[in-house]
Design a protein around this motif. Sequence first.
Motif, PDB file in Angstrom:
ATOM      1  N   LEU A 194      50.510  43.949  33.432  1.00  0.00           N
ATOM      2  CA  LEU A 194      50.432  44.851  34.580  1.00  0.00           C
ATOM      3  C   LEU A 194      49.149  44.622  35.377  1.00  0.00           C
ATOM      4  O   LEU A 194      49.153  44.712  36.608  1.00  0.00           O
ATOM      5  CB  LEU A 194      50.503  46.306  34.102  1.00  0.00           C
ATOM      6  CG  LEU A 194      51.823  46.751  33.470  1.00  0.00           C
ATOM      7  CD1 LEU A 194      51.726  48.198  33.002  1.00  0.00           C
ATOM      8  CD2 LEU A 194      52.979  46.593  34.439  1.00  0.00           C
ATOM      9  N   GLN A 195      48.067  44.317  34.690  1.00  0.00           N
ATOM     10  CA  GLN A 195      46.799  44.072  35.372  1.00  0.00           C
ATOM     11  C   GLN A 195      46.874  42.808  36.221  1.00  0.00           C
ATOM     12  O   GLN A 195      46.347  42.765  37.334  1.00  0.00           O
ATOM     13  CB  GLN A 195      45.667  43.951  34.348  1.00  0.00           C
ATOM     14  CG  GLN A 195      44.275  43.938  34.963  1.00  0.00           C
ATOM     15  CD  GLN A 195      43.956  45.227  35.718  1.00  0.00           C
ATOM     16  OE1 GLN A 195      44.341  46.308  35.311  1.00  0.00           O
ATOM     17  NE2 GLN A 195      43.244  45.092  36.836  1.00  0.00           N
ATOM     18  N   ARG A 196      47.550  41.782  35.706  1.00  0.00           N
ATOM     19  CA  ARG A 196      47.717  40.556  36.482  1.00  0.00           C
ATOM     20  C   ARG A 196      48.526  40.827  37.750  1.00  0.00           C
ATOM     21  O   ARG A 196      48.206  40.325  38.834  1.00  0.00           O
ATOM     22  CB  ARG A 196      48.406  39.482  35.639  1.00  0.00           C
ATOM     23  CG  ARG A 196      47.582  38.934  34.497  1.00  0.00           C
ATOM     24  CD  ARG A 196      46.345  38.192  34.982  1.00  0.00           C
ATOM     25  NE  ARG A 196      46.657  37.119  35.929  1.00  0.00           N
ATOM     26  CZ  ARG A 196      47.036  35.894  35.593  1.00  0.00           C
ATOM     27  NH1 ARG A 196      47.147  35.577  34.303  1.00  0.00           N
ATOM     28  NH2 ARG A 196      47.272  34.979  36.514  1.00  0.00           N
ATOM     29  N   LEU A 197      49.578  41.624  37.626  1.00  0.00           N
ATOM     30  CA  LEU A 197      50.392  41.950  38.793  1.00  0.00           C
ATOM     31  C   LEU A 197      49.600  42.755  39.810  1.00  0.00           C
ATOM     32  O   LEU A 197      49.764  42.583  41.025  1.00  0.00           O
ATOM     33  CB  LEU A 197      51.642  42.722  38.369  1.00  0.00           C
ATOM     34  CG  LEU A 197      52.665  41.975  37.508  1.00  0.00           C
ATOM     35  CD1 LEU A 197      53.871  42.865  37.226  1.00  0.00           C
ATOM     36  CD2 LEU A 197      53.109  40.677  38.170  1.00  0.00           C
ATOM     37  N   SER A 198      48.726  43.631  39.330  1.00  0.00           N
ATOM     38  CA  SER A 198      47.896  44.419  40.225  1.00  0.00           C
ATOM     39  C   SER A 198      47.016  43.510  41.085  1.00  0.00           C
ATOM     40  O   SER A 198      46.832  43.749  42.281  1.00  0.00           O
ATOM     41  CB  SER A 198      47.028  45.390  39.422  1.00  0.00           C
ATOM     42  OG  SER A 198      46.167  46.119  40.266  1.00  0.00           O
ATOM     43  N   GLY A 199      46.494  42.464  40.482  1.00  0.00           N
ATOM     44  CA  GLY A 199      45.687  41.510  41.237  1.00  0.00           C
ATOM     45  C   GLY A 199      46.492  40.815  42.321  1.00  0.00           C
ATOM     46  O   GLY A 199      45.989  40.571  43.427  1.00  0.00           O
ATOM     47  N   LEU A 200      47.753  40.508  42.033  1.00  0.00           N
ATOM     48  CA  LEU A 200      48.619  39.885  43.034  1.00  0.00           C
ATOM     49  C   LEU A 200      48.872  40.829  44.202  1.00  0.00           C
ATOM     50  O   LEU A 200      48.937  40.415  45.355  1.00  0.00           O
ATOM     51  CB  LEU A 200      49.942  39.472  42.396  1.00  0.00           C
ATOM     52  CG  LEU A 200      49.876  38.430  41.274  1.00  0.00           C
ATOM     53  CD1 LEU A 200      51.268  38.135  40.741  1.00  0.00           C
ATOM     54  CD2 LEU A 200      49.211  37.148  41.767  1.00  0.00           C
TER      55      LEU A 200
END
Length: 298
Positions: free
Chosen positions: A104-110
């Motif tokens: 989820l954190q990676r997606l937030s960065g996107l």
Amino acid sequence: MTDKGKEGEKTSMNKRADLHTHTRASDGTCEPHENVRLAAEAGLAAVAITDHDTVAGIPAALEAAGQLGQAVEVIPGVEVSSLARGQDIHVLGYFIPYEDQAFLQRLSGLRDTRHERNKLMIARLQELGIPITLEGVYRRKSGEDKNIGRPHIAEEMIELGVVQSIDEAFAVYLGKEGKAYVNPPRITPQEAITLIKEAGGVAVLAHPGLYDDDELVQELIAFGLDGIEVWHPDNSQEQREQYQRWAEAHGLVMTGGSDFHGWRGEEPFHAMLGTHTAPYDAVERLREIAGKRKRQGE
């Protein structure tokens, strides 16, 4: 429904799946439960929720499927945004860990990158004399996580009287040949594939016909794609046949989906949910790959 819309010669004995749909969690206009209802009404066995860079719509879709007695299987997915050779390249991830905090954190960065792109694109439109504002576009979504995309900008342009339709907004301003098209640095499609696979998901190239770059598609196949979206409204018949040959040659999963984003005016955007599908055995293959990946990661 026209013969053109019925992808893959559907029969009464052949279960189908729409593996590419969007909800209000990103730039669709329907709530997740509406996608599930539409899938049930279309007689589908499965529907994937594949919002842009977010999995926020998946829990509600799963709940809706439960309320329908699991008549429609919900496949947890995501459409990851990446950049190659100056254009957007989208990679679909299936059976992804939609509750995993690291993912989820990676997606937030996107999504942060998407926000920066919106600001740049709106600034370019303002330079062209169009009275559009970031605030005007972002009011179109409520909640803290405003996952805004180009369709929202197009809607604002229609309301301002700049264009008459979503298609015109993309053709003249927002598409890759448009006057206001910009793309800040993003992850590469190879990094998107790796992100999905390392999370235990299955990586499939979305709408390859849109890219007009067969060399890139073949590079991504060689890099490690698990599948390719053969049946999509933006793939021509010739392209579908070509992607089928490539998939068979490389052992890839052949998927399909409507890329349904709800309605823009009276017309579905891109296509109506359930009109472009894949055989259910594509779901079984995706599940098998994800299962093996999960076991290898344990």
